[in-house]
Write a protein that holds these residues in place. Structure first.
Motif, PDB file in Angstrom:
ATOM      1  N   GLU A   1      40.321 -15.359 -72.122  1.00  0.00           N
ATOM      2  CA  GLU A   1      39.400 -15.137 -71.010  1.00  0.00           C
ATOM      3  C   GLU A   1      38.991 -16.446 -70.342  1.00  0.00           C
ATOM      4  N   TYR A   2      39.043 -17.548 -71.100  1.00  0.00           N
ATOM      5  CA  TYR A   2      38.530 -18.818 -70.586  1.00  0.00           C
ATOM      6  C   TYR A   2      39.627 -19.817 -70.222  1.00  0.00           C
TER       7      TYR A   2
ATOM      8  N   GLN B   1      41.903 -10.410 -79.391  1.00  0.00           N
ATOM      9  CA  GLN B   1      40.902 -11.038 -78.534  1.00  0.00           C
ATOM     10  C   GLN B   1      41.014 -12.561 -78.579  1.00  0.00           C
ATOM     11  N   PHE B   2      41.566 -13.088 -79.687  1.00  0.00           N
ATOM     12  CA  PHE B   2      41.756 -14.526 -79.849  1.00  0.00           C
ATOM     13  C   PHE B   2      43.196 -14.781 -80.289  1.00  0.00           C
ATOM     14  N   TRP B   3      43.796 -15.824 -79.727  1.00  0.00           N
ATOM     15  CA  TRP B   3      45.204 -16.130 -80.006  1.00  0.00           C
ATOM     16  C   TRP B   3      45.322 -17.499 -80.661  1.00  0.00           C
ATOM     17  N   GLN B   4      46.106 -17.569 -81.729  1.00  0.00           N
ATOM     18  CA  GLN B   4      46.422 -18.876 -82.312  1.00  0.00           C
ATOM     19  C   GLN B   4      47.642 -19.416 -81.573  1.00  0.00           C
ATOM     20  N   VAL B   5      47.434 -20.465 -80.778  1.00  0.00           N
ATOM     21  CA  VAL B   5      48.491 -20.996 -79.922  1.00  0.00           C
ATOM     22  C   VAL B   5      49.058 -22.312 -80.462  1.00  0.00           C
ATOM     23  N   HIS B   6      48.494 -22.779 -81.555  1.00  0.00           N
ATOM     24  CA  HIS B   6      48.906 -24.034 -82.185  1.00  0.00           C
ATOM     25  C   HIS B   6      48.410 -23.986 -83.620  1.00  0.00           C
TER      26      HIS B   6
END
Length: 236
Positions: free
Chosen positions: A194-195, A181-186
């Motif tokens: 979603e946002y 549901q949440f991604w660590q992109v950095h």
């Protein structure tokens, strides 16, 4: 968990209601289900009660469901998840303008409805998390979290209602957040996809104006993952 269904075709309304009730029963989820055959009654109810999920037919009488959903978003923001029901794909792309979680084609199967409800958080027992803010524990709704930014070893949690500085490490916070549901992109940023409003080069532009950098190493994979995520939503 409170769910609203609005469909002016009584047979379809009953069918959707029966499917959702069966899913809740099988999954042992306590949910209040409120059914409406017209927009006026539905609108009046939503003025009085907070709901978690709205299941809306794409046409209710002569009114387009996306227009009604736009009205609801203007009044209640992202406080609820939205599922559209329709007999065709004609308005699928427009549905995402009002941030629909799913666009289901009729006749709706139990399997498809289950997937949609799951995406909307029906079965997620961790729809809320508690994090230390100052000397208090702050309870946050996961659907309201836009992104997390690490500053001076503290997590700054950006939500639709405001920003909070939590005295918790990113690794500890990630253990509280549902996987996928949440991604660590950095190294210092986590997003709720979603946002995401736009992807530019190596940045995610989030709703509310926040810009989140994408790490250079593996950044192309992150962007591909996001595009695939968008494609999968359109297909469902």
């Amino acid at each position: 968990m409170r769910i609203v269904i609005c469909d002016d075709e009584l047979q379809e309304l009953t069918a959707a209601s029966n499917i959702i009730e069966e899913i809740c029963r099988e999954q042992q989820v306590k949910a209040e289900l409120h059914c409406f055959a017209g927009l006026d009654a539905c609108r009046d109810y939503l003025r009085q009660e907070r709901v978690d999920i709205v299941v809306l037919d794409i046409f209710v009488g002569s009114v387009l469901g996306t227009d009604f959903a736009r009205e609801l978003r203007a009044s209640y923001g992202d406080s609820f998840a939205l599922i559209f029901l329709s007999g065709s794909n004609e308005f699928a792309s427009e549905s995402y303008d009002v941030r629909a979680a799913y666009y289901l084609l009729k006749p709706v199967t139990k399997e498809k409805m289950f997937t949609a409800l799951q995406q909307c958080g029906l079965l997620d027992g961790r729809q809320q998390i508690a994090v230390p803010v100052g000397r208090q524990q702050l309870t946050l709704n996961l659907r309201q979290i836009v992104a997390v930014e690490v500053i001076d070893k503290k997590c700054h949690i950006h939500t639709l209602q405001g920003n909070y500085e939590a005295s918790i490490s990113l690794s500890a916070l990630l253990e509280l957040l549902p996987e996928g549901q949440f991604w660590q992109v950095h190294r210092s940023f986590v997003i709720n996809p979603e946002y995401v409003e736009e992807v530019r080069d190596f940045d995610f532009h989030m709703r509310g104006g926040m810009t989140v950098p994408i790490r250079r190493s593996g950044g192309a994979d992150i962007k591909r993952r996001y595009m695939q995520w968008l494609f999968d939503r359109m297909e469902k």
